[in-house]
Design an enzyme around this catalytic site. Structure first.
Site, PDB file in Angstrom:
ATOM      1  N   ASP A 308       0.862  -1.181   0.061  1.00 24.36           N
ATOM      2  CA  ASP A 308       0.041  -0.160   0.090  1.00 24.36           C
ATOM      3  C   ASP A 308       0.948   1.327   0.055  1.00 24.36           C
ATOM      4  O   ASP A 308       2.092   1.155   0.122  1.00 24.36           O
ATOM      5  CB  ASP A 308      -1.008   0.224   1.081  1.00 24.36           C
ATOM      6  CG  ASP A 308      -2.060   0.811   1.043  1.00 24.36           C
ATOM      7  OD1 ASP A 308      -2.166   1.621   0.015  1.00 24.36           O
ATOM      8  OD2 ASP A 308      -2.969   0.791   1.725  1.00 24.36           O
TER       9      ASP A 308
HETATM   10  C1  BGC Z   1      -5.015   3.263   0.437  1.00 27.11           C
HETATM   11  C2  BGC Z   1      -5.006   2.351  -0.837  1.00 27.11           C
HETATM   12  C3  BGC Z   1      -4.975   2.878  -2.265  1.00 27.11           C
HETATM   13  C4  BGC Z   1      -3.550   4.054  -2.281  1.00 27.11           C
HETATM   14  C5  BGC Z   1      -3.388   4.526  -3.529  1.00 27.11           C
HETATM   15  C6  BGC Z   1      -3.739   4.038   0.253  1.00 27.11           C
HETATM   16  O1  BGC Z   1      -3.719   5.393   1.165  1.00 27.11           O
HETATM   17  O2  BGC Z   1      -4.895   2.728   1.537  1.00 27.11           O
HETATM   18  O3  BGC Z   1      -6.218   1.720  -0.758  1.00 27.11           O
HETATM   19  O4  BGC Z   1      -5.163   2.273  -3.228  1.00 27.11           O
HETATM   20  O5  BGC Z   1      -3.697   4.924  -1.099  1.00 27.11           O
HETATM   21  O6  BGC Z   1      -4.261   5.589  -3.649  1.00 27.11           O
END
Ligand code: BGC
Length: 765
Positions: A308
């Protein structure tokens, strides 16, 4: 610029346009025969053999698009590396980045892809990723709400349209579906998933993956690789606080949190995202057991695992890695193939490989997975296959897509309460005061986690109601209050409007910034200024319909709880106001069910129907001494999972289980009769629950095993028929192996997890 390797020399010398360069690039030459078969891995290996260790580290590096005004930077202001677009283009040229995410459209993608396939040494195409959580420019209901449709075909259809629109804007890879089970409504990210139930979450995970990826193979120009996230148990954060520690047993992981991921993988989800949280002391991003032992060795997943956003960097704050170098090593060796946004892999992998701390074979494996994904997406055949500014203009927000959005929104609205059949409202002959901070205006419509759709394009309540009502002028709108601040004179104006009207429609709840990522709440109530408004308006004595706007289940109190009719309308997307008006005025009948339990009080969280019995269970109802019951709240949900009324009146009767015996290899057929004794046609969601009464591992008081949507005309009866097999009764025994034990099971066919419906006991031989 140094001349490239001999294979690409021709292309380099030609110095022609991107596609020409691409057509003779080394990556293209090697991939030409690629068809996903055994030959493919040979080709990938040949390409990998040409790569420098820096180019390899680049392939496993994913960065937020730095395009000016790019969605990613706006969304994540804490981004550690906010490169300028020029710097990022330079990284692309040097092969220091394998993909970018949350960019801005086909033109950006075209420029970046041109740089990659024309100017980088090996001309390997970039992959473009994005968060397309509930629609692209056509915004569908937030996924939790859509799960309430109990209609996987609908979820697949909306995911398909999201893919058609997003791929037209150059997106190859979607960071969705989010398949985290959420049983604590304080957590703000429940909106992205399918709620508290394992079966419903599995079914929705399957539908959404199929929708995003399509049925024509990932190389289809409108197919978008799915990413099941966040692995794992992100929704089990202690106290419902986002990012918080998770400490659940392996049994709970395997029985509750893992199955939706397994469903996504069974549906061929191409990728998985590791979650931010730790799991019993080991952050998921560095959890070898999770990412390698379970995911690879047990489940045989051979796709790509991405971190993530800065998940690897966060290992330092977790207190798990001392520094960036160690964080890189731990995440990479645990099984995270691609790093999102920290830049750590680019910075540290080359050195870690040179020092021997990370084997080159592991780096090659991760690079192979990135390249294999690009190959499956058809990017080696045509890196521009999803980059077409003309398609981008014509394929988004089409009337057909918006019509599906309206239908999906209608099917996501849950009728919680309808005393004296206040709903549906007459389309003419009555004046309506539409009151509340969500009554009108281009805000709080599309909901959280929407990167590409905007409130400005969505239809608000007032507009929708005026479009559907026979006499638009019979509806007046008054805000009455802000979301969490009073408006001077607001209550007086609202009360005056209520007094002058025949009916009040009160639109209250949460703004869209109150749920979503990092938006946990301790008290999941409607903010005090709105409650004051509700109380004052209710005191006029006018019949009142409450329309809730919300990203989670709420604890309803006072005048809102006591209103004659309540509709859960979540965040419904582009066609929000139209769909709500359709339901309000009876152009469509409510058919959705709650995917999460509404508590009486916030302090009941986590609250979910499939809990265990204690040794001193308190039956629903008043408190009994020395039984499991709060002093100050019932031991039940105000509105449980599965609850939702229709405009009809459905009566359950005549359960029939035949012999009531299920043999080891056999099936048990169960039927019941549903009669609509009301005045309107209704679509009922008949739910089949089972309780394994005695087992060597205690079992939940009920577990959903099947459901069916049935449409029944007034005065008619329909039989629902279910088949239960032994496999559906499996659980993990004391040895953690799947088992099922002979004995007695209670079975319900019921309209909710807390309703009796009809029930009987069967025996498993
Ligand atoms: C989130 C993810 C997301 C990623 C990219 C993160 O803060 O937890 O679910 O895909 O950002 O935007």
């Amino acid at each position: 610029m140094r001349p490239p390797s001999s294979v690409s020399r021709r292309a380099w010398l030609m110095g022609a346009g991107a596609v020409v360069a691409w057509a003779s690039s080394p990556a293209r030459a090697l991939m030409a025969q690629m068809d996903g078969s055994a030959a493919a891995s040979t080709d990938l290996n040949a390409l990998i053999a040409r790569m420098t260790v820096e180019e390899k580290a680049g392939q496993v590096t994913l960065m937020a698009a730095a395009w000016a005004g790019g969605a990613a930077n706006a969304l994540n202001p804490t981004s550690p590396s906010r490169a300028s677009f020029r710097q990022q283009m330079d990284d692309v040229r040097r092969g220091h980045v394998g993909g970018v995410f949350n960019g801005n459209g086909a033109e950006m993608a075209r420029q970046m892809q041109t740089m990659a396939v024309e100017k980088s040494r090996l001309k390997i195409p970039l992959i473009f990723a994005a968060d397309v959580i509930h629609g692209f420019r056509t915004v569908f209901p937030m996924p939790l709400a859509e799960a309430g449709s109990f209609d996987p075909e609908l979820a697949e259809r909306t995911a398909r349209i999201a893919a058609i629109e997003a791929t037209a804007a150059g997106i190859d890879w979607n960071f969705a579906p989010m398949v985290d089970i959420a049983r604590d409504q304080r957590w703000g990210r429940g909106i992205e998933g399918a709620g508290e139930d394992v079966l419903l979450s599995r079914i929705m995970a399957d539908a959404r993956v199929r929708g995003f990826q399509g049925h024509a193979g990932l190389a289809a120009p409108d197919a978008m690789a799915a990413c099941a996230k966040h692995f794992a148990a992100y929704g089990a954060a202690e106290g419902g606080l986002d990012y918080n520690s998770v400490d659940v047993s392996e049994r709970t992981l395997r029985e509750v949190y893992f199955p939706p991921f397994q469903a996504a993988l069974d549906a061929q989800a191409a990728t998985i995202m590791a979650s931010f949280n730790e799991l019993s002391g080991v952050p998921a991003t560095a959890n070898h057991w999770l990412l390698s032992d379970v995911l690879r060795d047990e489940w045989h997943f051979d796709g790509l695992v991405v971190s993530d956003y800065t998940g690897d960097m966060e290992l330092i704050a977790h207190g798990f890695a001392a520094d960036a170098r160690e964080a890189t090593k731990l995440a990479f060796l645990a099984g995270v193939d691609m790093s999102m946004q920290s830049g750590f892999y680019m910075e540290h992998l080359p050195d870690l490989v040179k020092s021997g701390e990370v084997p080159m074979a592991r780096l090659d494996q991760a690079v192979r997975r990135v390249l294999a994904l690009k190959a499956k997406l058809g990017l080696f055949d045509d890196p521009f296959r999803r980059i077409d500014p003309s398609r981008e203009k014509t394929l988004v927000r089409t009337p057909a897509h918006l019509e599906v959005a309206r239908d999906a929104a209608r099917r996501s609205i849950v009728l919680l309460k309808n005393e004296d059949d206040l709903l549906p409202l007459p389309r003419q002959g009555k004046t309506i005061a539409l009151i509340g901070p969500f009554a009108q205006g281009q805000r709080d419509l599309v909901g959280p986690w929407n990167v590409y759709g905007t409130d400005a394009d969505a239809i608000d309540l007032l507009t929708g109601m005026r479009a559907v009502a026979a006499d638009p002028d019979a509806i007046v709108a008054v805000d009455g209050s802000g979301v969490d601040k009073p408006i001077r004179g607001g209550i007086e104006a609202a009360v005056a409007a209520a007094q002058a009207a025949d009916i009040v429609v009160l639109a209250v709840g949460e703004s869209q910034t109150m749920s979503g990522e990092a938006q946990s709440r301790t008290d999941i109530v409607i903010p005090a200024p709105q409650m004051a408004l509700a109380g004052a308006v209710a005191a006029t004595g006018k019949p009142m319909v409450v329309l809730l706007r919300h990203g989670r289940a709420l604890a309803l109190h006072g005048a809102v709880k006591d209103a004659q009719a309540i509709l859960a309308t979540w965040f419904l997307g582009s066609m929000s106001g139209m769909a709500t008006a359709d339901i309000l005025f009876g152009l469509a009948s409510p058919s959705a069910r709650l995917p999460c339990s509404f508590p009486y009080e916030s302090g009941q969280e986590p609250l979910y129907y499939a809990h265990k019995n204690t040794g001193r269970p308190n039956p629903p109802g008043p408190r009994v001494a020395y039984k499991a019951h709060y002093r100050d709240a019932p031991n039940a949900a105000l509105y449980p999972f599965g609850h939702g009324l229709t405009y009809g009146e459905i009566v359950y009767s005549a359960i029939d289980m035949g012999t009531g015996r299920l043999s080891a290899g056999g099936e048990l057929t169960v039927t019941a009769t549903l009669r609509n004794s009301g005045r309107h046609e209704a679509t009922e969601v008949a739910q089949l629950y089972v309780q394994d009464i005695t087992a060597s591992i205690t079992r939940p008081v009920r577990e959903l095993k099947a459901f069916q949507r049935v449409t029944i005309k007034p005065g008619e009866s329909r039989e629902v028929r279910f088949t239960i097999r032994r496999e559906e009764l499996l659980f993990l025994g004391q040895d953690m192996q799947p088992t099922v034990e002979p004995g007695k099971f209670r079975l319900w066919i019921a309209p909710s997890a807390q309703a009796e419906g009809v029930s009987d006991i069967f025996t498993l031989a």
